[in-house]
Design an enzyme around this catalytic site. Sequence first.
Site, PDB file in Angstrom:
ATOM      1  N   VAL A 269       7.640  -2.318   7.159  1.00  0.00           N
ATOM      2  CA  VAL A 269       7.706  -0.856   7.143  1.00  0.00           C
ATOM      3  C   VAL A 269       8.292  -0.398   5.802  1.00  0.00           C
ATOM      4  O   VAL A 269       9.409  -0.745   5.447  1.00  0.00           O
ATOM      5  CB  VAL A 269       8.557  -0.327   8.309  1.00  0.00           C
ATOM      6  CG1 VAL A 269       8.604   1.197   8.273  1.00  0.00           C
ATOM      7  CG2 VAL A 269       7.998  -0.811   9.647  1.00  0.00           C
ATOM      8  N   LYS A 270       7.496   0.376   5.100  1.00  0.00           N
ATOM      9  CA  LYS A 270       7.871   0.843   3.764  1.00  0.00           C
ATOM     10  C   LYS A 270       8.498   2.232   3.883  1.00  0.00           C
ATOM     11  O   LYS A 270       7.903   3.157   4.424  1.00  0.00           O
ATOM     12  CB  LYS A 270       6.625   0.885   2.885  1.00  0.00           C
ATOM     13  CG  LYS A 270       6.864   0.935   1.403  1.00  0.00           C
ATOM     14  CD  LYS A 270       5.521   0.791   0.666  1.00  0.00           C
ATOM     15  CE  LYS A 270       5.690   0.804  -0.831  1.00  0.00           C
ATOM     16  NZ  LYS A 270       4.356   0.746  -1.504  1.00  0.00           N
ATOM     17  N   ILE A 271       9.719   2.358   3.352  1.00  0.00           N
ATOM     18  CA  ILE A 271      10.546   3.545   3.583  1.00  0.00           C
ATOM     19  C   ILE A 271      11.014   4.104   2.241  1.00  0.00           C
ATOM     20  O   ILE A 271      11.425   3.341   1.357  1.00  0.00           O
ATOM     21  CB  ILE A 271      11.781   3.173   4.423  1.00  0.00           C
ATOM     22  CG1 ILE A 271      11.378   2.410   5.687  1.00  0.00           C
ATOM     23  CG2 ILE A 271      12.586   4.404   4.781  1.00  0.00           C
ATOM     24  CD1 ILE A 271      12.551   1.747   6.390  1.00  0.00           C
TER      25      ILE A 271
ATOM     26  N   THR B  84       0.849  -1.189   0.000  1.00  0.00           N
ATOM     27  CA  THR B  84       0.000   0.000   0.000  1.00  0.00           C
ATOM     28  C   THR B  84       0.884   1.237   0.000  1.00  0.00           C
ATOM     29  O   THR B  84       2.101   1.158   0.173  1.00  0.00           O
ATOM     30  CB  THR B  84      -0.920   0.044   1.234  1.00  0.00           C
ATOM     31  OG1 THR B  84      -0.110   0.087   2.412  1.00  0.00           O
ATOM     32  CG2 THR B  84      -1.831  -1.156   1.294  1.00  0.00           C
TER      33      THR B  84
END
Length: 220
Positions: free
Chosen positions: A86-88, A27
Amino acid sequence: MKFFIDTANLDDIREAHDLGILDGVTTNPSLMAKEGIAGHDNVMKHYKAICDLVDGDVSAEVISTDFDGMVREGELLAQLDEKIVVKIPMIKDGIKACAYFSAQGIKTNMTLVFSPGQALLAAKAGATYVSPFVGRLDDISSDGLELISKIRHIYDNYGYETQILAASVRHAMHIINCAEIGADVMTGPFSAMLSLLKHPLTDSGLAQFLADHAKANGGK
């Protein structure tokens, strides 16, 4: 090859899961906004609802662009569910945050990757996934698939365990080409996955089988 669906739409996620082909979800803030999900509490509840639907990893993106903010947001996201990744963003503080999370045993996905060098840094920082954007490179007359191929070669050279998550996948040939190159994961809309079903000979063959069956059993 793992299939992730790139959406925040619960109905699409549920349908893909029920087909038995879904390995995870990605997402981003744009996808959340598309579903009308706004406000911190609502966003967090929606991530949890997604996690409850699937068995695999769910990438949830931080909004902060500074190290402290990314760490604060990422730790809150990781507490939601063990499936959260965790998207960074691929920026300097993002790499620093990736290394921090890796040391804490928190899964990460480095996003907005557009070069082999960026992918190399992500792997060195211990990223679980790296997300090169195939379609967006194609949009500017660059070869998104060539980027996937270069990253695969570099990772294989040094035995990096970071998984190549081909992002911005838009159609059946993107998926097939990424599978041929050796991407570990693809993420795209549900329509792209369903497009793999389509072949005119399947349709005409099934129609002929059904017609022959009907004829043999007294049909017209």
